[in-house]
Design a protein around this motif. Structure first.
Motif, PDB file in Angstrom:
ATOM      1  N   ILE A 160      -9.847  14.955  13.201  1.00  0.00           N
ATOM      2  CA  ILE A 160      -9.381  13.758  12.487  1.00  0.00           C
ATOM      3  C   ILE A 160      -8.288  13.114  13.332  1.00  0.00           C
ATOM      4  CG2 ILE A 160      -8.346  12.858  10.370  1.00  0.00           C
ATOM      5  CD1 ILE A 160      -9.358  15.345   8.921  1.00  0.00           C
ATOM      6  N   LYS A 161      -8.423  11.802  13.498  1.00  0.00           N
ATOM      7  CA  LYS A 161      -7.357  11.074  14.183  1.00  0.00           C
ATOM      8  C   LYS A 161      -6.885   9.917  13.302  1.00  0.00           C
ATOM      9  CE  LYS A 161      -6.018   8.462  18.169  1.00  0.00           C
ATOM     10  NZ  LYS A 161      -6.381   7.665  19.318  1.00  0.00           N
ATOM     11  N   LEU A 162      -5.591   9.770  13.180  1.00  0.00           N
ATOM     12  CA  LEU A 162      -5.036   8.598  12.494  1.00  0.00           C
ATOM     13  C   LEU A 162      -4.726   7.560  13.567  1.00  0.00           C
ATOM     14  CD1 LEU A 162      -2.737  10.423   9.911  1.00  0.00           C
ATOM     15  CD2 LEU A 162      -5.114   9.695   9.668  1.00  0.00           C
ATOM     16  N   ALA A 163      -5.299   6.372  13.386  1.00  0.00           N
ATOM     17  CA  ALA A 163      -5.281   5.388  14.468  1.00  0.00           C
ATOM     18  C   ALA A 163      -3.878   4.910  14.846  1.00  0.00           C
ATOM     19  CB  ALA A 163      -6.161   4.201  14.074  1.00  0.00           C
ATOM     20  N   HIS A 164      -2.991   4.803  13.853  1.00  0.00           N
ATOM     21  CA  HIS A 164      -1.697   4.171  14.144  1.00  0.00           C
ATOM     22  C   HIS A 164      -0.526   5.117  13.888  1.00  0.00           C
ATOM     23  CE1 HIS A 164      -4.266   0.703  14.100  1.00  0.00           C
ATOM     24  NE2 HIS A 164      -4.599   0.960  12.848  1.00  0.00           N
ATOM     25  N   ALA A 165       0.504   4.975  14.688  1.00  0.00           N
ATOM     26  CA  ALA A 165       1.735   5.752  14.484  1.00  0.00           C
ATOM     27  C   ALA A 165       2.293   5.417  13.101  1.00  0.00           C
ATOM     28  CB  ALA A 165       2.754   5.390  15.560  1.00  0.00           C
ATOM     29  N   GLY A 166       2.877   6.412  12.436  1.00  0.00           N
ATOM     30  CA  GLY A 166       3.458   6.165  11.106  1.00  0.00           C
ATOM     31  C   GLY A 166       2.478   6.401   9.971  1.00  0.00           C
ATOM     32  N   MET A 167       1.176   6.532  10.295  1.00  0.00           N
ATOM     33  CA  MET A 167       0.200   6.818   9.239  1.00  0.00           C
ATOM     34  C   MET A 167       0.343   8.266   8.773  1.00  0.00           C
ATOM     35  SD  MET A 167      -3.438   5.116  10.355  1.00  0.00           S
ATOM     36  CE  MET A 167      -4.307   5.577   8.859  1.00  0.00           C
ATOM     37  N   GLY A 168      -0.142   8.564   7.548  1.00  0.00           N
ATOM     38  CA  GLY A 168      -0.090   9.946   7.063  1.00  0.00           C
ATOM     39  C   GLY A 168      -1.063  10.157   5.916  1.00  0.00           C
ATOM     40  N   LEU A 169      -1.725  11.326   5.917  1.00  0.00           N
ATOM     41  CA  LEU A 169      -2.657  11.667   4.836  1.00  0.00           C
ATOM     42  C   LEU A 169      -1.930  12.420   3.726  1.00  0.00           C
ATOM     43  CD1 LEU A 169      -5.714  12.968   6.909  1.00  0.00           C
ATOM     44  CD2 LEU A 169      -5.708  10.938   5.425  1.00  0.00           C
ATOM     45  N   ASP A 170      -2.294  12.113   2.476  1.00  0.00           N
ATOM     46  CA  ASP A 170      -1.814  12.835   1.297  1.00  0.00           C
ATOM     47  C   ASP A 170      -3.048  13.105   0.431  1.00  0.00           C
ATOM     48  OD1 ASP A 170      -0.974  13.556  -1.231  1.00  0.00           O
ATOM     49  OD2 ASP A 170       0.444  11.901  -1.484  1.00  0.00           O
ATOM     50  N   LEU A 171      -3.415  14.377   0.296  1.00  0.00           N
ATOM     51  CA  LEU A 171      -4.625  14.719  -0.472  1.00  0.00           C
ATOM     52  C   LEU A 171      -4.300  15.100  -1.919  1.00  0.00           C
ATOM     53  CD1 LEU A 171      -6.556  16.708   2.300  1.00  0.00           C
ATOM     54  CD2 LEU A 171      -6.746  14.281   1.699  1.00  0.00           C
ATOM     55  N   GLY A 172      -3.107  14.693  -2.376  1.00  0.00           N
ATOM     56  CA  GLY A 172      -2.643  15.065  -3.721  1.00  0.00           C
ATOM     57  C   GLY A 172      -3.559  14.619  -4.851  1.00  0.00           C
ATOM     58  N   ALA A 173      -4.359  13.595  -4.624  1.00  0.00           N
ATOM     59  CA  ALA A 173      -5.214  13.085  -5.698  1.00  0.00           C
ATOM     60  C   ALA A 173      -6.571  13.777  -5.744  1.00  0.00           C
ATOM     61  CB  ALA A 173      -5.415  11.577  -5.520  1.00  0.00           C
ATOM     62  N   ILE A 174      -6.843  14.685  -4.832  1.00  0.00           N
ATOM     63  CA  ILE A 174      -8.195  15.236  -4.720  1.00  0.00           C
ATOM     64  C   ILE A 174      -8.243  16.742  -4.433  1.00  0.00           C
ATOM     65  CG2 ILE A 174      -8.357  14.569  -2.255  1.00  0.00           C
ATOM     66  CD1 ILE A 174     -11.315  13.861  -2.789  1.00  0.00           C
ATOM     67  N   ALA A 175      -7.195  17.288  -3.790  1.00  0.00           N
ATOM     68  CA  ALA A 175      -7.274  18.685  -3.319  1.00  0.00           C
ATOM     69  C   ALA A 175      -7.313  19.703  -4.464  1.00  0.00           C
ATOM     70  CB  ALA A 175      -6.092  18.988  -2.387  1.00  0.00           C
ATOM     71  N   LYS A 176      -6.672  19.389  -5.588  1.00  0.00           N
ATOM     72  CA  LYS A 176      -6.694  20.344  -6.697  1.00  0.00           C
ATOM     73  C   LYS A 176      -8.096  20.426  -7.301  1.00  0.00           C
ATOM     74  CE  LYS A 176      -2.941  18.872  -8.948  1.00  0.00           C
ATOM     75  NZ  LYS A 176      -2.130  18.093  -8.009  1.00  0.00           N
ATOM     76  N   GLY A 177      -8.800  19.308  -7.277  1.00  0.00           N
ATOM     77  CA  GLY A 177     -10.195  19.315  -7.745  1.00  0.00           C
ATOM     78  C   GLY A 177     -11.050  20.197  -6.856  1.00  0.00           C
ATOM     79  N   TYR A 178     -10.834  20.074  -5.552  1.00  0.00           N
ATOM     80  CA  TYR A 178     -11.568  20.920  -4.611  1.00  0.00           C
ATOM     81  C   TYR A 178     -11.256  22.397  -4.889  1.00  0.00           C
ATOM     82  CZ  TYR A 178     -13.030  23.192  -0.329  1.00  0.00           C
ATOM     83  OH  TYR A 178     -13.618  24.051   0.569  1.00  0.00           O
ATOM     84  N   ALA A 179      -9.959  22.685  -5.103  1.00  0.00           N
ATOM     85  CA  ALA A 179      -9.557  24.072  -5.373  1.00  0.00           C
ATOM     86  C   ALA A 179     -10.227  24.593  -6.647  1.00  0.00           C
ATOM     87  CB  ALA A 179      -8.035  24.153  -5.486  1.00  0.00           C
ATOM     88  N   ALA A 180     -10.335  23.748  -7.671  1.00  0.00           N
ATOM     89  CA  ALA A 180     -10.966  24.188  -8.928  1.00  0.00           C
ATOM     90  C   ALA A 180     -12.446  24.523  -8.702  1.00  0.00           C
ATOM     91  CB  ALA A 180     -10.815  23.104  -9.997  1.00  0.00           C
ATOM     92  N   ASP A 181     -13.132  23.704  -7.901  1.00  0.00           N
ATOM     93  CA  ASP A 181     -14.540  24.010  -7.574  1.00  0.00           C
ATOM     94  C   ASP A 181     -14.639  25.337  -6.830  1.00  0.00           C
ATOM     95  OD1 ASP A 181     -15.685  21.708  -8.644  1.00  0.00           O
ATOM     96  OD2 ASP A 181     -15.419  20.556  -6.789  1.00  0.00           O
ATOM     97  N   GLU A 182     -13.719  25.571  -5.912  1.00  0.00           N
ATOM     98  CA  GLU A 182     -13.747  26.802  -5.126  1.00  0.00           C
ATOM     99  C   GLU A 182     -13.503  28.026  -6.011  1.00  0.00           C
ATOM    100  OE1 GLU A 182     -15.331  25.767  -2.197  1.00  0.00           O
ATOM    101  OE2 GLU A 182     -14.053  27.329  -1.335  1.00  0.00           O
ATOM    102  N   VAL A 183     -12.551  27.904  -6.939  1.00  0.00           N
ATOM    103  CA  VAL A 183     -12.269  29.025  -7.849  1.00  0.00           C
ATOM    104  C   VAL A 183     -13.498  29.297  -8.724  1.00  0.00           C
ATOM    105  CG1 VAL A 183     -10.868  29.773  -9.815  1.00  0.00           C
ATOM    106  CG2 VAL A 183      -9.768  28.720  -7.835  1.00  0.00           C
ATOM    107  N   ALA A 184     -14.110  28.244  -9.236  1.00  0.00           N
ATOM    108  CA  ALA A 184     -15.306  28.427 -10.077  1.00  0.00           C
ATOM    109  C   ALA A 184     -16.398  29.139  -9.270  1.00  0.00           C
ATOM    110  CB  ALA A 184     -15.795  27.073 -10.601  1.00  0.00           C
ATOM    111  N   ALA A 185     -16.553  28.758  -7.996  1.00  0.00           N
ATOM    112  CA  ALA A 185     -17.594  29.373  -7.154  1.00  0.00           C
ATOM    113  C   ALA A 185     -17.277  30.852  -6.908  1.00  0.00           C
ATOM    114  CB  ALA A 185     -17.694  28.626  -5.825  1.00  0.00           C
ATOM    115  N   ILE A 186     -16.002  31.163  -6.682  1.00  0.00           N
ATOM    116  CA  ILE A 186     -15.604  32.571  -6.460  1.00  0.00           C
ATOM    117  C   ILE A 186     -15.899  33.399  -7.713  1.00  0.00           C
ATOM    118  CG2 ILE A 186     -13.560  34.065  -6.219  1.00  0.00           C
ATOM    119  CD1 ILE A 186     -12.492  31.923  -4.215  1.00  0.00           C
TER     120      ILE A 186
END
Ligand code: AMP
Ligand code: MG
Length: 343
Positions: A160-186
């Motif tokens: 993954i590359k962020l094109a411009h300096a100063g950019m930043g990813l925040d997965l706060g709106a989606i990562a907990k959903g991913y974690a819940a799917d992973e826990v259910a699968a486990i």
């Protein structure tokens, strides 16, 4: 003869005891709560292998947090952010998949859902003790760094590359959903058929409840203190995710500023919705969708939901009107009469 009769009776008795013990462990209930991914997580699992499954589940949540948090310097996302405007960084298949899904929702919402919101999130810091109302010039100077089209993915090398300096990813709106799917699968892999997985508002109800009925889940009253419900909804082997302005906010000079931000203005999204609940099979989708619909507001949000298959929803607007999908309507009961079903 009599001796043989006694030994058969003994074997029979032991077999009965063994079956009884087997059945008792089958209903073994394990509970664990921890503060992870910036939220209070609470899981109950029922089944013979629930203890082992629970340990594996929390290990996986910790791993997801360690890879996907934007806090600190060592996570995959922190490294991607650190190299913004310079080079691409390799990430694990799971982080890659979550970023890719986030970009899909950014596309679907024309950028109202945007995982590159971090520079604005960092100005406000809502939910942390450092929360404050930024100066307009700070927002103006950070806004150009927000824009999901600047996230450059390489499917072959999983970088993954962020094109411009100063950019930043925040997965706060989606990562907990991913974690819940992973826990259910486990849990499923361990043969755990019943569990209630609550990752701070991202809920996964695995199977049905111990009485063999659908789980009954309260929907938070968005105008009230935590743990007060305005409705109850039945869910059976499904995820239920809610996004609301009440979840994290900052109060300054009598104004409430909440944590779901508008990537175009840099201020909290001026939504006509108080909360958005999504019910479906995939928690990562429900998580991204609930935040998306909240930012879009009622009309645009309903449009997006109508284009999304296999998804049920409950939306509450500022007039306390409740909008729910046909599939949610028959298993949904309003418990606080101040809320009314929309005509
Ligand atoms: P949720 O609680 O799932 O609705 O997600 C809210 C969190 O997502 C916030 O605390 C921010 O970290 C992040 N966020 C805020 N605004 C947006 C947005 N417009 N698009 C994507 N993520 C956002
Ligand atoms: Mg979300």
């Amino acid at each position: 003869m009599r001796k043989r009769y006694i030994s058969w009776a003994l074997i029979f008795l032991l077999a009965l005891l063994a079956i009884g013990a087997w059945r008792i462990t089958d209903n073994k209930e394990v509970h664990r709560a921890e503060f992870l991914m910036g939220t209070y997580m609470e899981i109950t699992a029922i089944g013979r292998r629930a203890p082992a499954a629970m340990a594996a589940a929390f290990e996986r949540i910790q791993e997801i947090e360690a890879r996907m948090t934007h806090h600190g310097q060592s996570s995959e996302i922190a490294i991607v952010n650190d190299k913004a405007g310079q080079t691409a960084a390799p990430v694990g298949a799971d982080t890659y998949q979550v970023v890719k899904k986030a970009l899909r929702y950014a596309d679907l919402t024309q950028g109202k859902f945007d995982p590159t919101i971090l520079p604005i999130v960092n100005l406000w810091q809502i939910g942390s003790p450092q929360a404050r109302v930024p100066q307009p010039y700070e927002i103006e100077s950070s806004l150009p760094a927000v824009g999901y089209k600047g996230v450059l993915l390489d499917d072959t090398h999983k970088t993954i590359k962020l094109a411009h300096a100063g950019m930043g990813l925040d997965l706060g709106a989606i990562a907990k959903g991913y974690a819940a799917d992973e826990v259910a699968a486990i849990f499923r892999q361990h043969g755990v058929k019943k569990a209630l997985i609550n990752l701070g508002g991202n809920l996964y109800a695995l199977g049905n409840n111990p009485a063999g009925k659908p789980w009954r889940i309260g929907i938070q009253d968005p105008e009230s203190n935590r743990n007060e419900y305005m409705a109850v909804v039945e869910v059976d082997d499904e995820t239920l995710v809610t996004s609301g302005a009440y979840e994290r906010f900052l109060e300054a000079d009598g104004v409430l500023y909440h944590h779901i931000l508008d990537p175009f203005t840099g201020y909290p999204a001026e939504s006509d919705l108080l909360s958005v609940t999504i019910i479906g099979k995939s928690s990562i989708d429900a998580d991204a969708l609930s935040t998306s619909v909240f930012v879009l507001g009622l009309q645009e949000g309903l449009k997006l939901l109508n284009e999304t298959d296999n998804t049920n929803f409950v939306l509450i607007d500022k007039d306390l009107q409740v909008y729910c999908s046909a599939g949610a309507g028959d298993r949904f009961t309003i418990t606080n009469p101040k809320y009314q079903l929309a005509p």
